[in-house]
Design an enzyme around this catalytic site. Sequence first.
Site, PDB file in Angstrom:
ATOM      1  N   PRO A 260       0.816  -1.218   0.000  1.00  0.00           N
ATOM      2  CG  PRO A 260      -0.652  -1.508   1.770  1.00  0.00           C
ATOM      3  CD  PRO A 260       0.619  -2.025   1.212  1.00  0.00           C
TER       4      PRO A 260
ATOM      5  CD  GLU B   1       1.167  -4.894  11.332  1.00  0.00           C
ATOM      6  OE1 GLU B   1       1.321  -3.664  11.269  1.00  0.00           O
ATOM      7  OE2 GLU B   1       0.064  -5.454  11.274  1.00  0.00           O
TER       8      GLU B   1
ATOM      9  NE  ARG C 279      -7.889  -5.936 -20.875  1.00  0.00           N
ATOM     10  CZ  ARG C 279      -7.951  -4.718 -21.355  1.00  0.00           C
ATOM     11  NH1 ARG C 279      -7.149  -3.774 -20.885  1.00  0.00           N
ATOM     12  NH2 ARG C 279      -8.808  -4.397 -22.279  1.00  0.00           N
TER      13      ARG C 279
ATOM     14  CG  ASP D 154      -9.923  -1.302 -23.199  1.00  0.00           C
ATOM     15  OD1 ASP D 154     -11.059  -1.316 -23.691  1.00  0.00           O
ATOM     16  OD2 ASP D 154      -9.229  -2.307 -23.021  1.00  0.00           O
TER      17      ASP D 154
HETATM   18  N1  ADE Z   1      -0.782  -5.303  -0.378  1.00  0.00           N
HETATM   19  C1  ADE Z   1      -1.711  -4.937   0.539  1.00  0.00           C
HETATM   20  N2  ADE Z   1      -2.440  -3.917   0.108  1.00  0.00           N
HETATM   21  C2  ADE Z   1      -1.972  -3.608  -1.150  1.00  0.00           C
HETATM   22  C3  ADE Z   1      -2.322  -2.637  -2.124  1.00  0.00           C
HETATM   23  N3  ADE Z   1      -3.300  -1.758  -1.936  1.00  0.00           N
HETATM   24  N4  ADE Z   1      -1.621  -2.627  -3.268  1.00  0.00           N
HETATM   25  C4  ADE Z   1      -0.613  -3.498  -3.488  1.00  0.00           C
HETATM   26  N5  ADE Z   1      -0.240  -4.431  -2.607  1.00  0.00           N
HETATM   27  C5  ADE Z   1      -0.916  -4.495  -1.445  1.00  0.00           C
END
Ligand code: ADE
Length: 234
Positions: A76, A103, A141, A156
Amino acid sequence: MFEGFFSGGIIKRALQKGLIEINVRNLRDFTTDKHRQVDDRPYGGEEGMVFKPEPIFAAVESVRQSDKTPVYLLSPQGRRFDARLAEEMARHPQIVLVCGRYEGVDERVAEHLATDEISIGDYVLTGGELAAMVVVDAVARFVPRVVGKEESVRHDSFFEGLLDYPQYTRPREFRGMKVPQVLFSGDHKKIEAWRRKKALEKTRGRRPDLLAGRQSSPEEKHLLDQIDNERNKR
Ligand code: ADE
């Protein structure tokens, strides 16, 4: 987790045709201790567990065919994955995706092994596997011949920086809901112009951020003014 993804639709066909190849590695197979431990407690003390660097380095080194092969850590904290990046990834003969969990992943992976850290959106998944499948699907793709008409990929949503125009099929009228008249006109120029305007309208309404980062042609600026005027009147 990956089996279902491999066994249906366009991905299955691309694998069968040898257009793409996907190799999954289990980090536990790259441990050297009796318990096959891939994670450990974080230094500095906190809750949860963190992926150890050694199995990840070993797993990546076992699949990487060249120093030029980019390695993407999915997390994230990464830079946002999008169609541009997908197309760029598809140009490499090989890419490596590293899935994190718990974590997090020892920062030395991001700093010294990964070319880039990638996020598929502003939410936290329980693991990077789902994100990796999203990336593989979107990248595949852009590999030639994976999608029937290569042309369609380029038209697209997002590829031209806009959302897609609306599509209709039979019946012409369903429960009183009609297909827009222009689509029966047979006038391809007119249809093209209508689609362009609808795509702009949708993008303006739902994703103004896409338009903000875009160089609009004078024709497009004119259409956008028209759309804004119509919206203000409503
Ligand atoms: N692992 C956990 N959440 C993620 C996300 N939003 N994007 C990529 N990998 C992740």
